[in-house]
Design a protein around this motif. Structure first.
Motif, PDB file in Angstrom:
ATOM      1  N   ALA A 199     -13.418  -5.433  -1.618  1.00 34.32           N
ATOM      2  CA  ALA A 199     -12.149  -6.155  -1.670  1.00 34.32           C
ATOM      3  C   ALA A 199     -11.096  -5.446  -0.819  1.00 34.32           C
ATOM      4  N   ASN A 200     -10.202  -6.213  -0.246  1.00 35.04           N
ATOM      5  CA  ASN A 200      -9.188  -5.671   0.665  1.00 35.04           C
ATOM      6  C   ASN A 200      -7.823  -5.614  -0.005  1.00 35.04           C
ATOM      7  N   LEU A 201      -7.228  -4.424  -0.026  1.00 33.64           N
ATOM      8  CA  LEU A 201      -5.870  -4.278  -0.545  1.00 33.64           C
ATOM      9  C   LEU A 201      -4.881  -4.689   0.537  1.00 33.64           C
ATOM     10  N   LYS A 202      -4.108  -5.717   0.270  1.00 29.47           N
ATOM     11  CA  LYS A 202      -3.165  -6.243   1.248  1.00 29.47           C
ATOM     12  C   LYS A 202      -1.718  -5.841   0.943  1.00 29.47           C
ATOM     13  N   ASN A 203      -1.517  -5.029  -0.092  1.00 25.49           N
ATOM     14  CA  ASN A 203      -0.139  -4.685  -0.477  1.00 25.49           C
ATOM     15  C   ASN A 203       0.529  -3.697   0.475  1.00 25.49           C
ATOM     16  N   GLU A 204      -0.223  -3.191   1.470  1.00 26.52           N
ATOM     17  CA  GLU A 204       0.400  -2.314   2.466  1.00 26.52           C
ATOM     18  C   GLU A 204       1.468  -3.061   3.268  1.00 26.52           C
ATOM     19  N   MET A 205       1.275  -4.364   3.431  1.00 25.22           N
ATOM     20  CA  MET A 205       2.228  -5.140   4.225  1.00 25.22           C
ATOM     21  C   MET A 205       3.588  -5.257   3.529  1.00 25.22           C
ATOM     22  N   TYR A 206       3.627  -5.030   2.205  1.00 27.18           N
ATOM     23  CA  TYR A 206       4.900  -5.042   1.473  1.00 27.18           C
ATOM     24  C   TYR A 206       5.029  -3.787   0.615  1.00 27.18           C
ATOM     25  N   ALA A 207       4.578  -2.650   1.170  1.00 31.74           N
ATOM     26  CA  ALA A 207       4.557  -1.381   0.445  1.00 31.74           C
ATOM     27  C   ALA A 207       5.945  -0.925  -0.008  1.00 31.74           C
ATOM     28  N   GLU A 208       6.986  -1.320   0.721  1.00 31.95           N
ATOM     29  CA  GLU A 208       8.351  -0.902   0.379  1.00 31.95           C
ATOM     30  C   GLU A 208       8.981  -1.783  -0.703  1.00 31.95           C
ATOM     31  N   TYR A 209       8.244  -2.796  -1.133  1.00 33.50           N
ATOM     32  CA  TYR A 209       8.803  -3.756  -2.079  1.00 33.50           C
ATOM     33  C   TYR A 209       7.933  -3.846  -3.335  1.00 33.50           C
ATOM     34  N   LYS A 210       8.512  -4.408  -4.376  1.00 39.83           N
ATOM     35  CA  LYS A 210       7.769  -4.564  -5.627  1.00 39.83           C
ATOM     36  C   LYS A 210       6.625  -5.547  -5.467  1.00 39.83           C
ATOM     37  N   ASP A 211       6.880  -6.624  -4.747  1.00 41.63           N
ATOM     38  CA  ASP A 211       5.844  -7.638  -4.583  1.00 41.63           C
ATOM     39  C   ASP A 211       6.088  -8.425  -3.296  1.00 41.63           C
ATOM     40  N   LEU A 212       5.209  -9.373  -3.034  1.00 42.97           N
ATOM     41  CA  LEU A 212       5.275 -10.151  -1.798  1.00 42.97           C
ATOM     42  C   LEU A 212       6.559 -10.970  -1.727  1.00 42.97           C
ATOM     43  N   ASN A 213       6.991 -11.522  -2.845  1.00 41.42           N
ATOM     44  CA  ASN A 213       8.204 -12.329  -2.832  1.00 41.42           C
ATOM     45  C   ASN A 213       9.444 -11.513  -2.526  1.00 41.42           C
ATOM     46  N   GLU A 214       9.504 -10.288  -3.031  1.00 42.35           N
ATOM     47  CA  GLU A 214      10.666  -9.437  -2.762  1.00 42.35           C
ATOM     48  C   GLU A 214      10.797  -9.167  -1.274  1.00 42.35           C
ATOM     49  N   MET A 215       9.651  -8.984  -0.593  1.00 37.87           N
ATOM     50  CA  MET A 215       9.675  -8.803   0.859  1.00 37.87           C
ATOM     51  C   MET A 215      10.166 -10.062   1.549  1.00 37.87           C
ATOM     52  N   LEU A 216       9.693 -11.213   1.083  1.00 34.70           N
ATOM     53  CA  LEU A 216      10.121 -12.480   1.670  1.00 34.70           C
ATOM     54  C   LEU A 216      11.619 -12.682   1.511  1.00 34.70           C
ATOM     55  N   VAL A 217      12.145 -12.425   0.320  1.00 35.20           N
ATOM     56  CA  VAL A 217      13.578 -12.579   0.060  1.00 35.20           C
ATOM     57  C   VAL A 217      14.394 -11.668   0.977  1.00 35.20           C
ATOM     58  N   GLU A 218      13.942 -10.435   1.123  1.00 34.02           N
ATOM     59  CA  GLU A 218      14.656  -9.478   1.983  1.00 34.02           C
ATOM     60  C   GLU A 218      14.702  -9.968   3.422  1.00 34.02           C
ATOM     61  N   ASP A 258      -9.211 -10.778  -0.747  1.00 34.99           N
ATOM     62  CA  ASP A 258      -7.944 -10.158  -0.344  1.00 34.99           C
ATOM     63  C   ASP A 258      -7.010 -10.109  -1.545  1.00 34.99           C
ATOM     64  N   LEU A 259      -6.508  -8.914  -1.863  1.00 32.83           N
ATOM     65  CA  LEU A 259      -5.677  -8.711  -3.046  1.00 32.83           C
ATOM     66  C   LEU A 259      -4.209  -8.573  -2.670  1.00 32.83           C
TER      67      LEU A 259
END
Length: 284
Positions: free
Chosen positions: A260-279, A237-238
Motif C-alpha cells: 500500500a502507498n502512503l500518500k499523506n506526504e503530499m499534505y504532511a504539513e497539514y492535518k488532512d487533505l482538506n486542510e491543505m485544500l482550504v489553505e 493508495d492511502l
C-alpha cells in the motif's frame, strides 16, 4: 423458528441500490430522488441506468427496459421468476426498506425532508472547505431533521448500510448504521479516505483524476472491517489523516498490505487533505 422463503412481495421490497452495490455494479452519482449506475447489461462510460429511490424501481435508458428487483434478476441471469427468487433467497439479500428512507431512527429523531443540495448555508460551508457545488451535489444531498425537539439541517452522504453521514458547520455525525462507503468503478486501484470531505477534496484537487475505486471509511474505528475489501486491489493508495488515529489506521492497513502507498506526504504539513485544500484556496 422455520425460515420464511423468499416470495415476490418480499423480493420487491429489497433495496435496489444496495442490491446493485452488493453485486458489484457501479454507482456513479445520486441525489435525493434517484441513483445512476453504469448499465449492468453492457459496457459504457456515461451512466444510463437509473434507480428511483421513491419507487424502488429501475430503468435502463440504453435498453429501454425497467422494472422491480425480480425483473432485474431475470434480465441479468436470463432466468425464471422462480429461479430469481431462489437466487435472492440464497444470497440473503435484505428485504427491509433502506435506512435512509425510514422516517424514524429513534424516538427523538425524525426526518422532515430530503432534497438535492441547494441550501445556501450548506453550499457556503462547503465553499469554505474548498468544495465546489458541482462535485458536492454529485455525491451528497441535504437532510432536514428534528432531534430532541429542535430542527436541524446538514449535508448528507450515504454509506453502504444505508446510514447517513451528516455534516454542517457545527455538527459531524451519523444516523442509522455506521459503515464505510465504497464507490466502485471496476478498477484494480483503490484510494482510501477517512471521511467524505477528504474524498471530495481529492476530487477537487484531481479534476483530471485517473480512474479508480474509492473507499471512504467514515471512521478509523472501521479499519478492521474494510481490510477484506482491499484484497482484490493491486494498487492501494492511502489518504488518511496526519494524526494519531490516522497514522494507526494506515499502519493497520500496511500490516496486511505492505505494498500500500502512503500518500499523506503530499499534505504532511497539514492535518488532512482538506486542510491543505482550504489553505491553497484561501491563498488564491
Amino acid at each position: 423458528m422455520k425460515r420464511v422463503k423468499m416470495n415476490c412481495n418480499m423480493a420487491r421490497e429489497i433495496d435496489l441500490i444496495g442490491l446493485l452495490i452488493t453485486m458489484g455494479y457501479n454507482l456513479k452519482r445520486q441525489n435525493v430522488k434517484e441513483a445512476w449506475f453504469l448499465s449492468p447489461f453492457r459496457k459504457e462510460t456515461i451512466p444510463s441506468f437509473k434507480v428511483s429511490k421513491k419507487l424502488n424501481r429501475w430503468y435502463d435508458h440504453g435498453e429501454g427496459i425497467g422494472g422491480n428487483t425480480i425483473d432485474l434478476i431475470i434480465q441479468l441471469k436470463n432466468c425464471s421468476v422462480k429461479d430469481a427468487l431462489t437466487l435472492l433467497d440464497e444470497n440473503s439479500f435484505s428485504f427491509q426498506q433502506p435506512e435512509y428512507l425510514k422516517k424514524d431512527y429513534d424516538s427523538d429523531f425524525q426526518i422532515i425532508k430530503k432534497q438535492n443540495l441547494q441550501n445556501k448555508a450548506l453550499i457556503n460551508y462547503l465553499k469554505s472547505r474548498g468544495i465546489s457545488f458541482s462535485i458536492a451535489s454529485t455525491y451528497c444531498f441535504e437532510l432536514y431533521y428534528r432531534n430532541k425537539g429542535k430542527n436541524w439541517f446538514a449535508i448528507a452522504f450515504i454509506n453502504n448500510s444505508g446510514g447517513v453521514e451528516l455534516r454542517n458547520k457545527y455538527f459531524k455525525g451519523c444516523i442509522g448504521s455506521k459503515n464505510y462507503t465504497l464507490q466502485k468503478n471496476n478498477t484494480s486501484t483503490i484510494k482510501v479516505f477517512e471521511g467524505f470531505v477528504d474524498f471530495l477534496s481529492y476530487l477537487e484537487i484531481n479534476s483530471n483524476k485517473t480512474n479508480s475505486d474509492y473507499l471512504i471509511c467514515n471512521s478509523t474505528a472501521l479499519i478492521e472491517r474494510v481490510l477484506p475489501l482491499l484484497k482484490q486491489y493491486s494498487v492501494i493508495d492511502l489518504y488518511l489523516d496526519n494524526d494519531s488515529s490516522g497514522t494507526k489506521a494506515s499502519s493497520t492497513i500496511m500490516e496486511s498490505y505492505s505494498y500500500a502507498n502512503l500518500k499523506n506526504e503530499m499534505y504532511a504539513e497539514y492535518k488532512d487533505l482538506n486542510e491543505m485544500l482550504v489553505e491553497n484556496v484561501c491563498r488564491r
